[in-house]
Scaffold this active site. Structure first.
Site, PDB file in Angstrom:
ATOM      1  N   SER A   1     -10.599  -0.750   5.620  1.00 20.27           N
ATOM      2  CA  SER A   1      -9.640  -1.306   6.577  1.00 20.27           C
ATOM      3  C   SER A   1      -8.937  -0.162   7.292  1.00 20.27           C
ATOM      4  CB  SER A   1      -8.620  -2.183   5.845  1.00 20.27           C
ATOM      5  OG  SER A   1      -9.261  -3.281   5.235  1.00 20.27           O
TER       6      SER A   1
ATOM      7  N   GLU B   1      -4.331   2.953   7.926  1.00 19.21           N
ATOM      8  CA  GLU B   1      -4.306   2.967   6.470  1.00 19.21           C
ATOM      9  C   GLU B   1      -5.022   4.201   5.941  1.00 19.21           C
ATOM     10  OE1 GLU B   1      -5.480   0.160   2.618  1.00 19.21           O
ATOM     11  OE2 GLU B   1      -5.460  -0.682   4.634  1.00 19.21           O
TER      12      GLU B   1
ATOM     13  N   ARG C   1       0.806  -1.221   0.000  1.00 21.29           N
ATOM     14  CA  ARG C   1       0.000   0.000   0.000  1.00 21.29           C
ATOM     15  C   ARG C   1       0.839   1.271   0.000  1.00 21.29           C
ATOM     16  NH1 ARG C   1      -2.799  -3.355  -1.256  1.00 21.29           N
ATOM     17  NH2 ARG C   1      -4.707  -4.153  -0.356  1.00 21.29           N
TER      18      ARG C   1
END
Length: 362
Positions: free
Chosen positions: A258, A353, A181
Site C-alpha cells: 500500500s 506509507e 501504522r
C-alpha cells in the site's frame, strides 16, 4: 509464494576484514526491492548475525559514513541516483520458539514466522500471513492486515540506539504504538531493530476474526474464531486476489504494498462521507483506497501518464506498480499525480506509507 528479490540479487563478495561481507560488484536498489526500481548502492554490507548488524552500523557511524539499513526491501523506494553510502542489508536468520514465545532476528522472512507459529500450535498472527518483507520491519510500521496488528502480539524489541551506541530491549509500551501504522521507530534513522519477541497463544483456533472481507471469505460472523490455518489460507487467497503476495512473475506485486496510509482527519469532508470510517486515537481514519478510487483513479490507471511504465495495480488502487522498466521517477510522478487528485477533490493530503530515500512526491 515465490522467493523475494533479495534472494536473486547480486551476492555480496567477501570484502573488508571483519565478519560482515561487502559487495564490490555493482548492485542497485532495483535488485534489492520488491518494486524493482532505484539507483546504485554505494557499498553493500550483508549482516548475517545480530552482532554483525550492530558492528556494521556502529562502524559506519564512527567513520561518519551515511548508513541505510534495509531488510526485505518491500516497503522501500529509493531514487534513481541511489544511495552514496553504506547499505547494511539485514540477513540475520535466528528463530527460536520457547513455549508461547517466539524470538526472531530482524532478518527473518516474516511469512516464515507465521508458518512457524502455526507449526508449533501458536495462534495470533495468522491474519498477517503473506505480507512480504522481514521481521525487523514489522514493529517499525506496526504492520497490520485483516484486523490484526504487530502490536497486538509483540512483547519486546531489541534495538541499537545509534545516538548512544547502546543496544536496548524495549517493551511494547515503549514502542509508541497506537495511532494507525505508527511507532517510535518510524520516520527516524536513530534506531535499528535487531530482534523481536512475540507472545502468542497456544491454540489451534484463530484470534477472533475482525475484518469483514475475511469473515465473508471464511463464512463466519465478525468476532468468531475458526481454525488458525483456515485464516491463513483465506488471507493468502485474499492477498493473492489483490496482487499483494510478492511474485516475480506478477507485475501487480512489483510494488511497495500500500503506497499511501489511510488518512486520519478531525472531521470528514462532506465529499468523503461515503468513505469507510474507523476510530483512531488521533481522530477518524478514512480509507485511502476509497478516496483514490472516488477521485477518479481506477485500477490499472497510469498507462497514459508519463512513460506508462508505472501504473496503479490492476487489482488494487492503493498499490503503485512497476510494469517493467519503470524508474523511481516514474513511480513518484504517478504517486504525486494521484495524491494531487485526492487533495483537489477532498482537501486531504495522502501520506506515503513506504519509506522514501533520495526521492520525493513534492
Amino acid at each position: 509464494m515465490t522467493s523475494s528479490p533479495l534472494q536473486s540479487a547480486t551476492a555480496p563478495e567477501t570484502g573488508d576484514p571483519g565478519s560482515a561481507t561487502a559487495a564490490h560488484r555493482p548492485v542497485s536498489f532495483a535488485d534489492l526491492t520488491t518494486i524493482h526500481v532505484g539507483g546504485p548502492v554505494g557499498r553493500l554490507v550483508e549482516a548475517t548475525t545480530s552482532q554483525e548488524l550492530v558492528d556494521a552500523v556502529r562502524s559506519a557511524d564512527a567513520a561518519g559514513t551515511p548508513v541505510l539499513v534495509i531488510g526485505g526491501g518491500s516497503n522501500l523506494l529509493v531514487g534513481d541516483d541511489g544511495f552514496d553510502g553504506t547499505v547494511v542489508r539485514v540477513a540475520t536468520s535466528g528463530l527460536r520458539v520457547e513455549g508461547t514465545r517466539m524470538h526472531v532476528d530482524a532478518g527473518v522472512e516474516w511469512d516464515l514466522v507465521v508458518r512457524t507459529a502455526l507449526d508449533h500450535g501458536l495462534a495470533g498472527i495468522e491474519a498477517l500471513s503473506g505480507i512480504p518483507g522481514s521481521t525487523g520491519g514489522t514493529p517499525v510500521q506496526n504492520v497490520g492486515a485483516y484486523g490484526a496488528s504487530t502490536s497486538d502480539w509483540l512483547e519486546s524489541v531489541t534495538v541499537l540506539d545509534r545516538e548512544s551506541g547502546e543496544v536496548e530491549v524495549w517493551d511494547n509500551a515503549r514502542c509508541g504504538f497506537g495511532s494507525h501504522r505508527s511507532s517510535a521507530f518510524k520516520y527516524t534513522d536513530r534506531y535499528v531493530v535487531v530482534d523481536v519477541t512475540f507472545a502468542l497463544r497456544r491454540s489451534d483456533e484463530s484470534a477472533p476474526v475482525r475484518y469483514a472481507a475475511l469473515a465473508e471469505r471464511l463464512g463466519v460472523r465478525i468476532g468468531e474464531s475458526v481454525s488458525a490455518r483456515e485464516v491463513r489460507d483465506a488471507v493468502i487467497a485474499l492477498r493473492t486476489d489483490r496482487g499483494m503476495v510478492w511474485d516475480e512473475a506478477e507485475h501487480d506485486s512489483w510494488s511497495v504494498g500500500s503506497f499511501f496510509l489511510n488518512p486520519i482527519v478531525s472531521s470528514v469532508p462532506p465529499e468523503a462521507l461515503g468513505s469507510p470510517q474507523f476510530t483512531d486515537p488521533k481522530g477518524i481514519k478514512l480509507s485511502a483506497a476509497w478516496l483514490i478510487e472516488h477521485a477518479g483513479f481506477s485500477r490499472g490507471y497510469g498507462e497514459r501518464v508519463g512513460t506508462g511504465r508505472a501504473t496503479l495495480s490492476t487489482r488494487h488502487v492503493l498499490a503503485v506498480t512497476n510494469r517493467g522498466g519503470a524508474s523511481a521517477a516514474d513511480v513518484t510522478a504517478l504517486a504525486s499525480h494521484v495524491r494531487a487528485g485526492v487533495q483537489e477533490k477532498y482537501g486531504i493530503t495522502l501520506t506515503p506509507e513506504c519509506r522514501l530515500v533520495n526521492c520525493t512526491l513534492d
